[in-house]
Design a protein around this motif. Structure first.
Motif, short mmCIF file in Angstrom:
data_model
loop_
_atom_site.label_atom_id
_atom_site.label_comp_id
_atom_site.label_asym_id
_atom_site.label_seq_id
_atom_site.Cartn_x
_atom_site.Cartn_y
_atom_site.Cartn_z
N LEU A 116 -11.90 5.73 -1.30
CA LEU A 116 -10.57 5.98 -1.74
C LEU A 116 -9.99 4.76 -1.17
N LEU A 117 -9.36 3.72 -1.70
CA LEU A 117 -9.02 2.39 -0.78
C LEU A 117 -7.21 2.92 -0.58
N THR A 118 -6.32 3.01 0.00
CA THR A 118 -5.14 3.42 0.36
C THR A 118 -4.33 3.19 1.22
N ALA A 119 -3.17 3.67 1.47
CA ALA A 119 -2.47 3.21 2.30
C ALA A 119 -0.87 4.59 2.20
N ASP A 120 -0.54 5.01 3.55
CA ASP A 120 0.02 6.37 3.87
C ASP A 120 1.16 6.25 3.26
N THR A 121 1.46 6.18 1.71
CA THR A 121 2.58 6.46 0.62
C THR A 121 2.45 7.53 -0.28
N PRO A 122 3.49 7.94 -0.68
CA PRO A 122 3.24 9.50 -1.75
C PRO A 122 1.66 8.58 -3.32
N ILE A 136 -10.96 19.01 -4.60
CA ILE A 136 -12.10 19.41 -5.76
C ILE A 136 -12.89 19.05 -4.70
N LYS A 137 -12.75 18.76 -3.00
CA LYS A 137 -14.07 18.94 -1.87
C LYS A 137 -14.96 17.84 -1.88
N PHE A 138 -14.95 16.70 -2.94
CA PHE A 138 -15.58 15.88 -3.54
C PHE A 138 -15.77 14.94 -1.94
N ASP A 139 -17.19 14.88 -1.54
CA ASP A 139 -17.38 13.53 -0.58
C ASP A 139 -16.50 12.35 -1.00
N TYR A 140 -15.79 12.02 0.01
CA TYR A 140 -14.78 10.85 0.15
C TYR A 140 -15.03 9.93 1.01
N LYS A 141 -14.26 8.87 1.64
CA LYS A 141 -13.87 8.11 2.58
C LYS A 141 -12.83 6.93 2.35
N VAL A 142 -12.19 6.95 3.01
CA VAL A 142 -10.80 6.56 3.39
C VAL A 142 -10.93 5.08 3.81
N LYS A 163 -4.92 -9.48 -1.37
CA LYS A 163 -6.18 -9.76 -1.29
C LYS A 163 -6.76 -10.27 -2.18
N PRO A 164 -7.96 -11.44 -2.56
CA PRO A 164 -8.20 -11.54 -3.96
C PRO A 164 -9.65 -10.73 -4.08
N GLU A 165 -9.96 -9.43 -3.26
CA GLU A 165 -11.22 -8.95 -3.38
C GLU A 165 -10.68 -7.49 -3.44
N PHE A 166 -9.47 -7.30 -3.84
CA PHE A 166 -8.29 -6.33 -3.88
C PHE A 166 -8.38 -6.21 -5.11
N LYS A 167 -7.34 -7.45 -5.22
CA LYS A 167 -6.84 -7.66 -6.69
C LYS A 167 -7.53 -7.92 -7.07
N LYS A 168 -8.89 -7.66 -7.06
CA LYS A 168 -9.79 -7.47 -8.91
C LYS A 168 -9.71 -6.26 -9.01
N LEU A 169 -9.97 -5.25 -7.87
CA LEU A 169 -10.12 -3.80 -8.20
C LEU A 169 -9.12 -3.61 -8.63
N SER A 170 -7.99 -4.41 -8.12
CA SER A 170 -6.37 -3.75 -8.89
C SER A 170 -5.73 -4.60 -9.42
N ILE A 182 -13.22 4.25 -5.52
CA ILE A 182 -14.35 3.40 -5.93
C ILE A 182 -15.52 4.24 -6.33
N ASP A 183 -15.86 4.81 -7.68
CA ASP A 183 -16.51 5.54 -7.70
C ASP A 183 -18.49 4.86 -7.31
N HIS A 184 -18.48 5.01 -5.68
CA HIS A 184 -20.08 4.72 -6.06
C HIS A 184 -21.62 4.88 -6.48
N ASP A 185 -21.19 6.29 -7.04
CA ASP A 185 -22.39 6.66 -7.36
C ASP A 185 -22.23 5.65 -9.14
N LYS A 186 -20.98 6.08 -9.67
CA LYS A 186 -21.02 5.42 -10.99
C LYS A 186 -20.99 4.41 -10.69
N LYS A 187 -20.66 3.87 -9.88
CA LYS A 187 -20.59 2.08 -9.62
C LYS A 187 -19.61 1.43 -10.35
#
Ligand SMILES: N[C@@H](CCC(=O)N[C@@H](CS)C(=O)NCC(=O)O)C(=O)O
Length: 208
Positions: A4-10, A22-28, A40-47, A56-61
């Motif tokens: 989860l790429l995020t910031a501390d906002t609602p 849902i008790k999924f394994d995740y990292k922030v 940043k260009p690498e973030f804008k590619k995703l968003s 990013i669902d790393h299992d499903k890529k």
């Protein structure tokens, strides 16, 4: 594993709460939007709109932007909080949050909380709209335990972190009995408390 790429906002907290529920394994991975890391260009590619949250669902890529779309994805993937036979109604309350509740309360934050005294028009306009949103949610919750019916769903998860900013709103949550009842019930959920503190800073869900 979900990243989860995020910031501390609602909008960010919606997704950490859902991942806890849902008790999924995740990292922030923290994106510091005050330091323009969203551009940043690498973030804008995703968003493409340069906004958090993203997963990013790393299992499903695959990666996804837009919190409503992410909640639907996680609801479908987990089979939780997005029941098949309730989707028509859940979608309405979810889209209402995405298109109205969040953006309007967000403007209220800008004028009333962050920039008071800069625009009387903006302050009054968004105060009035926010008050109206409180009334409309309260009315709905006078007839329904949760926004989309008897069950807690992704529509509640999307709306809750916005109402959790009630101290900033100055509208008086405690004067809205049904919205308060809903807020308190959700506040007591362990996953909500954990997801609310997504950066492990000891943030507690604000009391009424
Ligand atoms: N509709 C988007 C809105 C996301 C949004 O507004 N994110 C804000 C933080 S809450 C953001 O990333 N702002 C940084 C910017 O716009 O530059 C969603 O729900 O995901």
């Amino acid at each position: 594993m979900i990243e989860l790429l995020t910031a501390d906002t609602p909008n960010g907290k919606k997704i950490s709460i859902m991942l806890e529920e849902i008790k999924f394994d995740y990292k922030v991975t923290k994106i510091n939007i005050n330091k323009n890391e969203q551009f940043k260009p690498e973030f804008k590619k995703l968003s493409p709109f340069s906004k958090i949250p993203v997963i990013i669902d790393h299992d499903k890529k695959i990666s996804m932007f837009e919190s409503g779309a992410i909640l639907i994805y996680l609801g479908e993937k987990s089979g939780k909080f997005y029941d098949n036979d309730q989707r028509t109604i859940i979608n309405q309350w979810l889209m209402g949050q995405m298109g109205y509740v969040g953006p309007m309360l967000g403007q209220h934050h800008q004028f009333h909380h962050y920039n008071p005294g800069k625009s009387e028009f903006g302050e009054k306009r968004y105060f009035k709209i926010s008050e109206r949103i409180y009334k409309e949610l309260d009315e709905r919750l006078s007839k329904s335990r949760f926004l989309a019916g008897m069950k807690y769903t992704i529509a509640d998860i999307a709306t809750f972190p916005w109402i959790a900013r009630h101290e900033w709103h100055d509208i008086g949550l405690k004067n809205f009995a049904n919205l308060t009842r809903w807020y308190q019930e959700i506040s007591e959920r362990e996953a909500v408390q954990k997801g609310y503190d997504l950066l492990n800073k000891g943030d507690q869900v604000p009391k009424v």
